[in-house]
Write a protein that holds these residues in place. Structure first.
Motif: not given
Length: 192
Positions: A73-74, A78-83, A142-148
């Motif tokens: 999850v992190y 974290g990858t999304g935030i980095y990009f 945001i999609g990954i956040y909702f997916l988790q």
């Protein structure tokens, strides 16, 4: 004919005798119930897991005792935030250089003092590209956040179901004896 009637009467008497005998005697049979204890069922568990994941990513997975999922999850968020951050920095660099170039001031892409030379069109294309990538990174994060959140809720819901060895799914490769070719098959077994 007389023998036949006699045999029928004997069979009927024996059937009624056994039936009356079985109803009078209690054999002491006990039936084992396979239904889960309803005290173990918590209908609010999926809602709690989703709430915890919404508050802090990974907390719903910890609530479900699936600790091995937390690094994923992190890592994904974290990858999304980095990009997002990388594309935002590059977008701001190209935008600042373009603004300086419009005002006839030196910028980092003017080709002087060993800098790279980029045209005005190249700076405009770079701004558009970095902005598009930045926005896409934000949407993916945001999609990954909702997916988790959905994953934590679904996992909490599925933890309440009976999954044991009596229910099994086993894919198999079977050799056809007529054509000598392999056949892919699957069997679903229900044992009661």
């Amino acid at each position: 004919m007389l023998k036949k009637c006699f045999y029928i009467q004997v069979v009927v008497v024996l059937i009624f005798a056994f039936k009356s005998y079985s109803q009078e005697e209690n054999l002491g049979l006990k039936i084992k119930d396979t239904i889960f204890n309803t005290n173990d069922f918590n209908p609010l568990s999926p809602a709690k897991a989703a709430f915890y994941s919404a508050i802090l990513p990974g907390l719903g997975q910890a609530y479900n005792k699936k600790y091995w999922k937390i690094p994923f999850v992190y890592g994904a968020i974290g990858t999304g935030i980095y990009f997002y951050d990388s594309n935002n920095k590059n977008y701001n660099r190209a935008r600042t250089a373009y603004k300086l170039r419009i005002n006839d001031k030196p910028d980092e892409f003017d080709g002087t003092n060993g800098n790279i030379l980029l045209s005005d069109d190249a700076l405009i294309r770079a701004q558009k590209s970095y902005k598009k990538d930045r926005d896409l990174s934000l949407l993916v994060t945001i999609g990954i956040y909702f997916l988790q959140i959905i994953e934590a809720s679904t996992n909490a819901h599925l933890l309440q179901h009976n999954v044991d060895d009596n229910l099994s799914f086993s894919p198999q490769i079977i050799q056809n004896s007529v054509t000598n070719k392999s056949i892919v098959g699957a069997s679903i077994n229900f044992n009661f």
